[in-house]
Scaffold this active site. Sequence first.
Site, PDB file in Angstrom:
ATOM      1  N   GLY A  70       6.462   4.027   4.352  1.00 52.28           N
ATOM      2  CA  GLY A  70       6.587   5.208   5.184  1.00 52.28           C
ATOM      3  C   GLY A  70       7.961   5.259   5.801  1.00 52.28           C
ATOM      4  N   GLY A  71       8.091   6.155   6.780  1.00 51.58           N
ATOM      5  CA  GLY A  71       9.377   6.318   7.409  1.00 51.58           C
ATOM      6  C   GLY A  71       9.798   5.083   8.192  1.00 51.58           C
ATOM      7  CE  LYS A 107       4.150   1.941  10.276  1.00 52.54           C
ATOM      8  NZ  LYS A 107       3.642   3.213  10.812  1.00 52.54           N
ATOM      9  CG  LEU A 166      -2.045  -0.995   1.269  1.00 56.08           C
ATOM     10  CD1 LEU A 166      -2.748  -0.977   2.619  1.00 56.08           C
ATOM     11  CD2 LEU A 166      -3.051  -0.676   0.157  1.00 56.08           C
ATOM     12  N   GLY A 167       2.003   1.147   0.629  1.00 58.01           N
ATOM     13  CA  GLY A 167       2.876   2.313   0.656  1.00 58.01           C
ATOM     14  C   GLY A 167       4.046   2.089   1.583  1.00 58.01           C
ATOM     15  CG  ASP A 184       4.145  12.208  11.390  1.00 62.33           C
ATOM     16  OD1 ASP A 184       4.362  13.352  10.940  1.00 62.33           O
ATOM     17  OD2 ASP A 184       4.432  11.168  10.768  1.00 62.33           O
TER      18      ASP A 184
HETATM   19  N1  LIG Z   1      -4.944   0.663   8.265  1.00 60.25           N
HETATM   20  C1  LIG Z   1      -4.754   1.078   7.001  1.00 60.25           C
HETATM   21  N2  LIG Z   1      -5.713   0.885   6.068  1.00 60.25           N
HETATM   22  C2  LIG Z   1      -5.524   1.300   4.791  1.00 60.25           C
HETATM   23  N3  LIG Z   1      -4.413   1.918   4.351  1.00 60.25           N
HETATM   24  C3  LIG Z   1      -3.428   2.128   5.234  1.00 60.25           C
HETATM   25  C4  LIG Z   1      -3.536   1.725   6.598  1.00 60.25           C
HETATM   26  N4  LIG Z   1      -2.387   2.072   7.238  1.00 60.25           N
HETATM   27  C5  LIG Z   1      -1.607   2.673   6.325  1.00 60.25           C
HETATM   28  N5  LIG Z   1      -2.217   2.708   5.116  1.00 60.25           N
HETATM   29  C6  LIG Z   1      -1.665   3.277   3.882  1.00 60.25           C
HETATM   30  O1  LIG Z   1      -0.390   2.734   3.667  1.00 60.25           O
HETATM   31  C7  LIG Z   1       0.481   3.724   3.158  1.00 60.25           C
HETATM   32  C8  LIG Z   1       1.755   3.763   3.983  1.00 60.25           C
HETATM   33  O2  LIG Z   1       1.426   4.144   5.293  1.00 60.25           O
HETATM   34  P1  LIG Z   1       2.511   4.640   6.364  1.00 60.25           P
HETATM   35  O3  LIG Z   1       1.766   5.183   7.512  1.00 60.25           O
HETATM   36  O4  LIG Z   1       3.521   3.639   6.668  1.00 60.25           O
HETATM   37  O5  LIG Z   1       3.340   5.623   5.580  1.00 60.25           O
HETATM   38  P2  LIG Z   1       3.150   7.129   5.175  1.00 60.25           P
HETATM   39  O6  LIG Z   1       1.979   7.747   5.904  1.00 60.25           O
HETATM   40  O7  LIG Z   1       3.124   7.163   3.690  1.00 60.25           O
HETATM   41  O8  LIG Z   1       4.504   7.718   5.661  1.00 60.25           O
HETATM   42  P3  LIG Z   1       4.998   8.241   7.096  1.00 60.25           P
HETATM   43  O9  LIG Z   1       5.728   7.129   7.743  1.00 60.25           O
HETATM   44  O10 LIG Z   1       5.857   9.374   6.745  1.00 60.25           O
HETATM   45  O11 LIG Z   1       3.789   8.670   7.868  1.00 60.25           O
HETATM   46  C9  LIG Z   1      -0.286   5.023   3.126  1.00 60.25           C
HETATM   47  O12 LIG Z   1      -0.767   5.235   1.813  1.00 60.25           O
HETATM   48  C10 LIG Z   1      -1.450   4.768   4.044  1.00 60.25           C
HETATM   49  O13 LIG Z   1      -2.599   5.495   3.639  1.00 60.25           O
END
Ligand SMILES: Nc1ncnc2c1ncn2[C@@H]1O[C@H](COP(=O)(O)OP(=O)(O)OP(=O)(O)O)[C@@H](O)[C@H]1O
Length: 379
Positions: free
Chosen positions: A86-87, A106, A83-84, A196
């Site tokens: 992150g940090g 995650k 999905l993505g 954050d």
């Molecule tokens: N519970 C969830 N349901 C659906 N999508 C999610 C969920 N948790 C995270 N995501 C999606 O996964 C992706 C990565 O999330 P993550 O919080 O790790 O990183 P980020 O927000 O892109 O970066 P950062 O670590 O800088 O906050 C994002 O697009 C987020 O919307």
Amino acid sequence: MALLEGRLPVAANALAHGHAADCASCRTLLVALAHSDALPAEACAAESVPVEHGRFPVWAATVPGATWKPPVQLDEFRLERLLGRGGMGAVYLARDTLVDRRVALKLCVALQPDAGTLASFAMEAHAIARIKHPNVVTMYRAGEIDGRPYLVYEHVEGKSLAELRPPLPWQRVLDIAVGLSRGLRAAHERGVLHRDLKPGNAILTPDGAVKLLDFGLATFVGSGRSPLLAVPGVVGTPRYMAPETRLGASATPQSDFYALGLMLFELCTGRASFMRHASPSAFRLEGGAGMRARVSELVPGIDPGFAAAIGCCLAEDPAERFAQADALCAVLEHVARSGLHPVASSQLFPSQSALLPGLGLPPPEGGSPREVAQAGMGL
Ligand SMILES: Nc1ncnc2c1ncn2[C@@H]1O[C@H](COP(=O)(O)OP(=O)(O)OP(=O)(O)O)[C@@H](O)[C@H]1O
């Protein structure tokens, strides 16, 4: 700009950040540039990199290529797609094969997870496990694979607020604001500061609910519990950090309110809230009253109580912001309830909403932003 937009080659990128970690003036410059309204939010690399004074604690995990590849089947979870990133790690859409449901998993994907990253995962798990609220994502469980922690969350369908195209009708933003403030109140009541808050860390579901995510930088306050696992130092996403936390002060509920106010400002106005000045070091924030006036000017017809609440969150002096999330919620709920602009039927555009008079709240003139926002509500 190449650095901020993530266009530098990996080695140059690491070098630049290695330097900035030890050089206060370069860090200040990066933070100022990250605040430039010339940068679209999604292009701002610094936005996705939590910054800690003196070092970038999770940098290794963000360097492309330097990551561990998880197996497709991980305990009872089958990873379906990324999905993505992150940090702190990567988030996968996965299926819990035991109960046959979708989850968001995650996972720490650092090749060699350092103590800071492990502590952040542990902190996130502890923080989120304390909060049970419809406006905060639910964690199902925490686990570990090959020495790497993972956290399993409900999979929230929808779009992150960063994917929306502001400006949105202010009534819709008010609806979002009520949900976000309730989620934040639930966190603060449990002694958890988010630290954050930003559009990418909140998801709007198809039925209009909003959920806060990503407590990876959270910490505990005022709970009598020692912040044993807290990430030390100043952390956050530069673009959404309160002025005092950028200068080194510890995070407080008021710094969360600031980030929330900034999100609401951007959603309502479609603009970054920073005034541009001749030199980056001269960037400054407008105070609460200025922001309130600016919101009212940019969003014709916005409820004055809502504009005042946004201004109050954005006051430069934290003492001028809301004292507690409870008060912020009460103001927003009052505005939303006031009847002439029900949030449920909120597809009006600002030009139409100018026809709707505000109700029951004091005029924006006079008093501190906090007084203006709270007056008449017995707060
Ligand atoms: N519970 C969830 N349901 C659906 N999508 C999610 C969920 N948790 C995270 N995501 C999606 O996964 C992706 C990565 O999330 P993550 O919080 O790790 O990183 P980020 O927000 O892109 O970066 P950062 O670590 O800088 O906050 C994002 O697009 C987020 O919307």
